[in-house]
Design an enzyme around this catalytic site. Structure first.
Site, mmCIF file in Angstrom:
data_model
loop_
_atom_site.group_PDB
_atom_site.id
_atom_site.type_symbol
_atom_site.label_atom_id
_atom_site.label_comp_id
_atom_site.label_asym_id
_atom_site.label_seq_id
_atom_site.Cartn_x
_atom_site.Cartn_y
_atom_site.Cartn_z
ATOM 1 N N GLN A 1 0.837 -1.195 0.000
ATOM 2 C CA GLN A 1 0.000 0.000 0.000
ATOM 3 C C GLN A 1 0.871 1.244 0.000
ATOM 4 O O GLN A 1 1.828 1.338 0.774
ATOM 5 C CB GLN A 1 -0.917 0.005 1.217
ATOM 6 C CG GLN A 1 -2.048 -1.006 1.153
ATOM 7 C CD GLN A 1 -3.112 -0.618 0.143
ATOM 8 O OE1 GLN A 1 -3.315 0.564 -0.145
ATOM 9 N NE2 GLN A 1 -3.803 -1.604 -0.389
ATOM 10 N N TYR B 1 -5.444 -13.227 -2.718
ATOM 11 C CA TYR B 1 -4.687 -12.127 -3.325
ATOM 12 C C TYR B 1 -3.862 -11.455 -2.227
ATOM 13 O O TYR B 1 -3.900 -10.249 -2.018
ATOM 14 C CB TYR B 1 -5.607 -11.118 -4.004
ATOM 15 C CG TYR B 1 -6.681 -11.720 -4.885
ATOM 16 C CD1 TYR B 1 -6.419 -12.043 -6.219
ATOM 17 C CD2 TYR B 1 -7.954 -11.984 -4.389
ATOM 18 C CE1 TYR B 1 -7.400 -12.588 -7.031
ATOM 19 C CE2 TYR B 1 -8.947 -12.539 -5.184
ATOM 20 C CZ TYR B 1 -8.666 -12.839 -6.506
ATOM 21 O OH TYR B 1 -9.648 -13.384 -7.299
ATOM 22 N N GLU C 1 -1.417 -16.086 -3.356
ATOM 23 C CA GLU C 1 -0.891 -14.948 -4.108
ATOM 24 C C GLU C 1 -0.374 -15.440 -5.452
ATOM 25 O O GLU C 1 0.272 -16.488 -5.532
ATOM 26 C CB GLU C 1 0.231 -14.257 -3.321
ATOM 27 C CG GLU C 1 1.068 -13.274 -4.102
ATOM 28 C CD GLU C 1 0.260 -12.146 -4.723
ATOM 29 O OE1 GLU C 1 0.602 -11.736 -5.852
ATOM 30 O OE2 GLU C 1 -0.725 -11.687 -4.102
ATOM 31 N N CYS D 1 -9.834 -1.530 -4.346
ATOM 32 C CA CYS D 1 -9.290 -0.241 -4.775
ATOM 33 C C CYS D 1 -10.102 0.347 -5.921
ATOM 34 O O CYS D 1 -9.694 1.368 -6.496
ATOM 35 C CB CYS D 1 -7.823 -0.390 -5.194
ATOM 36 S SG CYS D 1 -7.576 -1.495 -6.606
#
Length: 438
Positions: free
Chosen positions: A268, A297, A321, A391
């Site tokens: 982030q 994820y 991931e 997002c």
């Protein structure tokens, strides 16, 4: 046939997703950047195909200004300043002309509109500022990526264009990025230059991405000029990071947890973003000791680490991931946590072979969202709660619609302004199963 760029006078009707506003010219929708609802503006059309269903344009002059319009804090990203110089602004600060509180109101309006239009869900939305946000909304980016001009200077792209504008500062970035003065150096031979600053101490990391055919010694010569930072080279094809000086990774600290993130790994970018999101996730999911959780994820393990602490030795966490390099980071960050299974691969394929019950699922998909298949697999795992970090309000709304079609409901929704002066935002949603579900 594409006409020559034209300038038209338009009245802005409303904001739209993606950093645009909506206006109409002779009945046709025009998506306008760098404007505000209610303004009368002159717009240079950047896309105006006669058979297109809509056009695009940039504001070049404000005839009747909104009371929420302010002086842009970054002249190189200001459309009006650029237009006066016969140029275009850099992308990346497309909301800088809007007062900060109004930016958040606009973002809330856009998020709510996406929920209504795509997920058929009416919801009052409030966009929260990050704790400790500066009054001017600057100095928050811990990571920045720059293109390189033909003469070796750092630059950024014009929106939806290959055109480059040299830059001499980055007001959105933390002080440590600007203090490197990278724009004073010659990066000839490089395609891109990334810079990142860790929250856990240590020097910033400058990552060089060479242009094809560049001799390896060129990167070494550049590294020798950079003071006060580690420097590495990214092999974009292989995804490997090679050390030139210092270290190839950053130390991050989120509450009591320390993380190692390689130069190319995702993290982030707001200096308080990891703290804000982990707090929202843990408060929302209320994970109990001994439960079985999945972090989908998962990146370098930002959420996996506190989830592992919450479930304890008697519980379990499945961490999935897709990126091999980022998955290696997760393994380092969770070394010795035997209750965590770290799997590198596609989420849908991993879930298809996972036969252990799940009490809680957290997903933080890329901008495109999770999609129908993954949503169905998560529901079929019958967790008691699902947490969704997003997002992008449009892809979140699409996935929310899929969950709601199977009886799940939107419980908590928090939206965070982790990208001031841009149209982007981050959200956390808590989804609850149908009543009576096991």
């Amino acid at each position: 046939m594409i006409n020559e760029p034209a300038v038209v006078e338009l009245t802005i009707e409303r904001p739209a997703h993606g950093g645009h506003t909506v206006a109409r010219h002779e009945g046709r929708v025009v998506f306008v950047r760098h404007a505000l609802q209610g303004e009368r503006v002159r717009v240079r059309l950047t896309e105006q195909e006669q058979d297109a269903s809509f056009w695009r344009g940039d504001t070049v002059e404000v005839l009747e200004a909104s009371p929420h319009r302010v002086t842009h804090p970054w002249p190189q990203a200001d459309a009006l300043t650029a237009a006066a110089q016969g140029a275009a602004p850099v992308g990346g600060a497309e909301f800088g002309h809007i007062a900060l509180e109004e930016q958040r109101r606009v973002k809330a309006q856009i998020f709510a509109e996406q929920l209504t239009r795509i997920a058929r869900t009416e919801r009052d939305v409030t966009v929260e500022a990050a704790p400790g946000e500066t009054p001017d909304g600057l100095g928050w980016r811990t990571r920045a990526a720059f293109a390189v001009t033909g003469n070796g200077r750092l630059a950024m792209h014009v929106h939806r264009s290959d055109a480059l504008v040299p830059v001499t500062d980055m007001p959105l970035a933390v002080d440590a990025v600007n203090a490197l003065r990278l724009w004073d150096l010659d990066f000839s031979g490089m395609q891109r230059v990334d810079v990142a600053v860790g929250s856990g101490g240590g020097d910033p990391l400058v990552l060089l991405i060479p242009a094809e055919g560049t001799a390896p010694r060129r990167a070494g010569a550049i590294a020798a000029q950079i003071a006060g930072a580690s420097v590495a080279v990214l092999d974009a094809a292989a995804g490997d990071v090679h050390r030139l000086k210092g270290r190839t990774w950053l130390q991050e600290q989120v509450g009591p947890h320390a993380y190692r993130v390689t130069g190319a790994g995702f993290w982030q970018i707001h200096r308080r973003g990891p703290e804000v999101l982990t707090g929202a996730v843990l408060e929302g999911l209320q994970v109990a000791e001994g439960e079985h959780a999945a972090d989908l994820y998962a990146g370098a393990g930002l959420f996996t680490v506190p989830l592992a602490s919450a479930v304890g030795a008697k519980g379990s966490v499945l961490s999935v991931e897709g990126s091999a390099g980022t998955s290696r980071d997760a393994r380092r960050n969770l070394h010795g946590q035997d209750q965590v299974s770290i799997v590198q691969g596609r989420v849908d394929k991993v879930l298809a072979s996972h036969d252990r019950p799940l009490d809680v699922v957290l997903l933080d998909p890329p901008r495109a969202g999770a999609g129908k298949k993954v949503v169905g697999q998560i529901i079929d795992a019958a967790p008691r709660r699902i947490g969704y970090v997003s997002c992008d309000p449009a892809s979140f709304a699409r996935d929310l619609g899929l969950f709601q079609a199977r009886g799940w409901t939107l419980d908590t929704l928090r939206v965070f302004d982790l990208y001031p002066h841009t149209h982007h935002m981050e959200s956390f949603a808590l989804l609850s199963p149908p009543r009576g579900a096991a």
